[in-house]
Design a protein around this motif. Structure first.
Motif, short mmCIF file in Angstrom:
data_model
loop_
_atom_site.label_atom_id
_atom_site.label_comp_id
_atom_site.label_asym_id
_atom_site.label_seq_id
_atom_site.Cartn_x
_atom_site.Cartn_y
_atom_site.Cartn_z
N LYS A 77 2.91 -0.93 -0.38
CA LYS A 77 2.92 -1.63 -1.67
C LYS A 77 2.49 -3.08 -1.52
CE LYS A 77 4.61 1.53 -4.52
NZ LYS A 77 3.84 2.03 -5.68
N LEU A 78 2.94 -3.72 -0.45
CA LEU A 78 2.65 -5.14 -0.26
C LEU A 78 1.23 -5.40 0.27
CD1 LEU A 78 5.95 -6.59 1.24
CD2 LEU A 78 4.78 -7.40 -0.82
N TYR A 79 0.85 -4.63 1.26
CA TYR A 79 -0.39 -4.95 1.99
C TYR A 79 -1.44 -3.85 1.92
CZ TYR A 79 2.97 -8.20 4.02
OH TYR A 79 3.94 -9.15 4.19
N GLY A 80 -1.15 -2.76 1.22
CA GLY A 80 -2.06 -1.63 1.20
C GLY A 80 -3.43 -1.98 0.63
N ARG A 81 -4.45 -1.77 1.40
CA ARG A 81 -5.83 -2.01 0.97
C ARG A 81 -6.70 -0.77 1.19
NH1 ARG A 81 -3.31 -5.73 -0.40
NH2 ARG A 81 -3.75 -7.96 -0.35
N ILE A 82 -6.51 -0.13 2.34
CA ILE A 82 -7.39 0.97 2.73
C ILE A 82 -6.69 2.31 2.43
CG2 ILE A 82 -8.70 2.02 4.61
CD1 ILE A 82 -8.55 -0.71 6.04
N LYS A 83 -7.19 3.01 1.42
CA LYS A 83 -6.61 4.30 1.05
C LYS A 83 -7.05 5.38 2.05
CE LYS A 83 -4.61 3.43 -3.05
NZ LYS A 83 -5.25 3.93 -4.27
N ILE A 84 -6.10 6.24 2.43
CA ILE A 84 -6.41 7.37 3.30
C ILE A 84 -6.83 8.55 2.43
CG2 ILE A 84 -5.47 8.97 5.01
CD1 ILE A 84 -3.47 6.80 5.77
N PRO A 85 -8.01 9.11 2.67
CA PRO A 85 -8.50 10.22 1.83
C PRO A 85 -7.54 11.40 1.80
CG PRO A 85 -10.24 9.40 3.27
CD PRO A 85 -8.97 8.75 3.73
N ARG A 86 -7.34 11.97 0.61
CA ARG A 86 -6.53 13.17 0.41
C ARG A 86 -5.09 12.99 0.88
NH1 ARG A 86 -10.74 18.01 2.21
NH2 ARG A 86 -12.46 17.38 0.82
N ALA A 87 -4.57 11.79 0.77
CA ALA A 87 -3.20 11.52 1.23
C ALA A 87 -2.29 11.11 0.08
CB ALA A 87 -3.21 10.43 2.30
N GLY A 88 -2.73 11.37 -1.16
CA GLY A 88 -1.86 11.07 -2.29
C GLY A 88 -1.60 9.60 -2.51
N GLY A 89 -2.60 8.75 -2.19
CA GLY A 89 -2.44 7.31 -2.40
C GLY A 89 -1.88 6.55 -1.21
N LYS A 90 -1.58 7.24 -0.11
CA LYS A 90 -1.07 6.56 1.08
C LYS A 90 -2.15 5.64 1.65
CE LYS A 90 2.71 9.09 0.99
NZ LYS A 90 3.00 10.11 1.99
N THR A 91 -1.72 4.57 2.32
CA THR A 91 -2.66 3.59 2.85
C THR A 91 -2.56 3.50 4.37
OG1 THR A 91 -1.11 1.73 2.69
CG2 THR A 91 -2.47 2.23 0.74
N LEU A 92 -3.63 3.03 4.97
CA LEU A 92 -3.66 2.85 6.43
C LEU A 92 -2.61 1.83 6.86
CD1 LEU A 92 -5.03 3.40 9.15
CD2 LEU A 92 -6.66 1.57 8.61
N GLU A 93 -2.44 0.79 6.06
CA GLU A 93 -1.46 -0.25 6.40
C GLU A 93 -0.03 0.32 6.41
OE1 GLU A 93 -5.10 -2.15 4.72
OE2 GLU A 93 -3.81 -0.47 4.13
N GLY A 94 0.27 1.14 5.40
CA GLY A 94 1.60 1.74 5.34
C GLY A 94 1.85 2.69 6.50
N SER A 95 0.85 3.49 6.84
CA SER A 95 0.99 4.43 7.95
C SER A 95 1.15 3.71 9.28
CB SER A 95 -0.22 5.36 7.99
OG SER A 95 -0.26 6.17 6.84
N THR A 96 0.42 2.61 9.44
CA THR A 96 0.57 1.82 10.66
C THR A 96 1.97 1.24 10.77
OG1 THR A 96 -1.79 1.24 10.59
CG2 THR A 96 -0.36 -0.13 11.97
N ALA A 97 2.49 0.76 9.65
CA ALA A 97 3.86 0.23 9.64
C ALA A 97 4.87 1.32 9.98
CB ALA A 97 4.17 -0.36 8.26
N CYS A 98 4.62 2.54 9.50
CA CYS A 98 5.48 3.67 9.82
C CYS A 98 5.50 3.91 11.33
CB CYS A 98 5.00 4.92 9.08
SG CYS A 98 5.89 6.44 9.53
N PHE A 99 4.32 3.94 11.94
CA PHE A 99 4.23 4.17 13.38
C PHE A 99 5.02 3.11 14.15
CE2 PHE A 99 2.41 3.45 17.53
CZ PHE A 99 2.28 4.73 18.05
#
Length: 207
Positions: free
Chosen positions: A133-155
């Motif tokens: 929500k804060l930093y999301g810029r790059i949308k991941i295709p076919r991921a329902g709106g998830k972003t690369l930034e959010g996934s990286t934070a998850c990792f």
């Protein structure tokens, strides 16, 4: 009032407004609180299981009352405030799947595996959503709106929390990679179940 409304709906990223962030912070603060459950379980395991089961039953009853037009004071208002647009007029499933995910992890897996599984849900999913929500810029295709930034934070969040619990960098890397992969999947609130069950199973199988 106009100034407040303008502030609440001001864009803070490509994917969220201030109001979106406030709601997401409220929702994910509950996720983060789940990280306390493994510690409580070490103090009184039976009490923890009964409490989680009671919370699920109470919430289900209150939510049923809300969607049938007979809301429970305070509880129903809190649920309505925290709900996403996709949940409007529907049973808000997230709290149920989250509590069930934690409950199943405690029942099915050894203490350390359950702890890592709950931490992955609490920190990984919670921090990923806020970062997106804060930093999301790059949308991941076919991921329902998830972003690369959010996934990286998850990792990162899952790696750090797992490393703190296991002191094993290799296990932590595998768990973080799995949690990130599941978090990217467009399975909505069911990731609250899939993440702790998958992580707990992997932790149990790893030597």
């Amino acid at each position: 009032m106009g100034i407040i409304a303008d502030f609440r709906y001001r864009k803070i990223s490509h994917t969220a407004t201030v109001n979106d962030l406030l709601k997401e912070f409220f929702r994910k603060s509950i996720h983060l609180c789940a990280s306390l459950v493994p510690f409580i379980a070490t103090l009184n395991y039976s009490f923890t299981l009964v409490s989680l089961s009671s919370v699920i039953c109470l919430y289900t009853f209150c939510e049923y009352r809300r969607i049938t037009g007979n809301p429970i004071p305070f509880i129903s208002r809190v649920t309505a405030y925290a709900s996403r647009k996709r949940d409007e007029g529907r049973f808000v499933l997230g709290p149920v799947t989250m509590a069930l995910g934690v409950l199943f992890a405690l029942i099915l897996f050894p203490p350390q595996a359950a702890r890592v599984a709950v931490y992955a849900l609490a920190f990984g999913d919670g921090i990923a959503s806020l970062a997106g929500k804060l930093y999301g810029r790059i949308k991941i295709p076919r991921a329902g709106g998830k972003t690369l930034e959010g996934s990286t934070a998850c990792f990162i969040a899952v790696y750090v929390s797992t490393l703190a619990a296991t002191h094993d960098p290799f296990k932590s890397f595998l768990v973080a990679l799995l949690a990130m992969t599941i978090e990217v999947l467009p399975i909505k609130d069911y990731d609250n179940l899939v993440i702790p069950l998958a992580i707990g199973a992997v932790m149990t199988l790893l030597p």
